[in-house]
Design an enzyme around this catalytic site. Structure first.
Site, short mmCIF file in Angstrom:
data_model
loop_
_atom_site.label_atom_id
_atom_site.label_comp_id
_atom_site.label_asym_id
_atom_site.label_seq_id
_atom_site.Cartn_x
_atom_site.Cartn_y
_atom_site.Cartn_z
N CYS A 193 37.50 26.79 26.33
CA CYS A 193 37.35 25.41 25.46
C CYS A 193 36.56 24.67 26.54
O CYS A 193 35.89 23.59 25.79
CB CYS A 193 38.70 25.37 25.77
SG CYS A 193 39.80 26.26 25.77
N ARG A 214 42.73 29.78 18.96
CA ARG A 214 41.21 29.32 18.84
C ARG A 214 41.41 28.77 16.94
O ARG A 214 40.25 29.95 16.54
CB ARG A 214 39.88 29.61 19.18
CG ARG A 214 39.21 28.86 19.48
CD ARG A 214 38.19 29.84 20.58
NE ARG A 214 38.28 30.39 21.15
CZ ARG A 214 38.02 29.24 22.89
NH1 ARG A 214 38.34 28.72 22.76
NH2 ARG A 214 38.73 30.03 23.73
#
Length: 201
Positions: free
Chosen positions: A44, A119
């Site tokens: 991330c 995601r």
């Protein structure tokens, strides 16, 4: 209710690292709404750094970035501050603190087993219609170049009413809408097209 391609994106109002925002604030703009599993995680972090490096590329396309996870606002602030301190990158777009998971559930972004966000990426057009959506595995980072290419393809469809063929890049020819009558189909063949159902610009 699940989010579907071609349907209106669910509106929301949320606390973010840039203040309170609503999706309806972004009418007449393209929006890239993306979720990440957790703050202070390696993949991330690389994604946020790259989104920030490409921030102006999105702005030039009239695309606003909005991040989202179920972490708290304080966690987001500490993480973005750490990215700035360690990498010299300022995250210029808002990141939603969806601690009650309401927005994430509206967009089907919750991993119910892990309890965090997946995601995911949504491209929302100026009419606030969902035009593109994709989910990446937790262990696979996003391809920002492909996301930008997809935005450009959708914008070509928006402005020129074309479809884009395999591996299309900006500057390539698009595919025209299919013929609406038999005469139109036959005319395409007479014009030398290999098939009546594929005609490029």
């Amino acid at each position: 209710m699940p989010v579907y391609l071609g349907k209106r994106a669910p509106d929301f109002t949320a606390n973010t690292t840039r203040g309170v925002i609503s999706l309806s604030d972004y009418k007449n703009k393209w929006v890239l709404l993306f979720s990440h599993p957790a703050d202070f995680t390696p993949i991330c972090t690389t994604e946020f750094i790259e989104f920030s490096r490409r921030y102006n590329d999105f702005k030039e396309l009239n695309v606003e970035l909005i991040g989202l996870s179920v972490d708290s606002l304080q966690s987001h602030i500490e993480w973005l501050k750490d990215i700035y301190e360690k990498f010299g990158i300022e995250i210029q777009f808002p990141v939603i603190a969806d601690i009650n998971k309401e927005i994430a559930r509206e967009y089907n972004l919750i991993d119910e087993n892990a309890g965090n966000t997946v995601r995911g990426v949504f491209i929302i057009d100026p009419n606030q219609t969902v035009r593109w959506m994709i989910y990446y595995p937790a262990e696979t980072g996003r391809n920002i170049d492909e996301i930008l290419r997809s935005v450009k393809a959708l914008q070509a469809n928006w402005s020129r009413k074309i479809a884009t063929p395999v591996n299309w890049r900006p500057g390539d020819k698009g595919i025209l809408p299919p013929p609406s009558t038999l005469e139109d189909a036959l005319q395409r063949i007479r014009e030398g097209n290999k098939t009546w159902y594929i005609k490029t610009e």
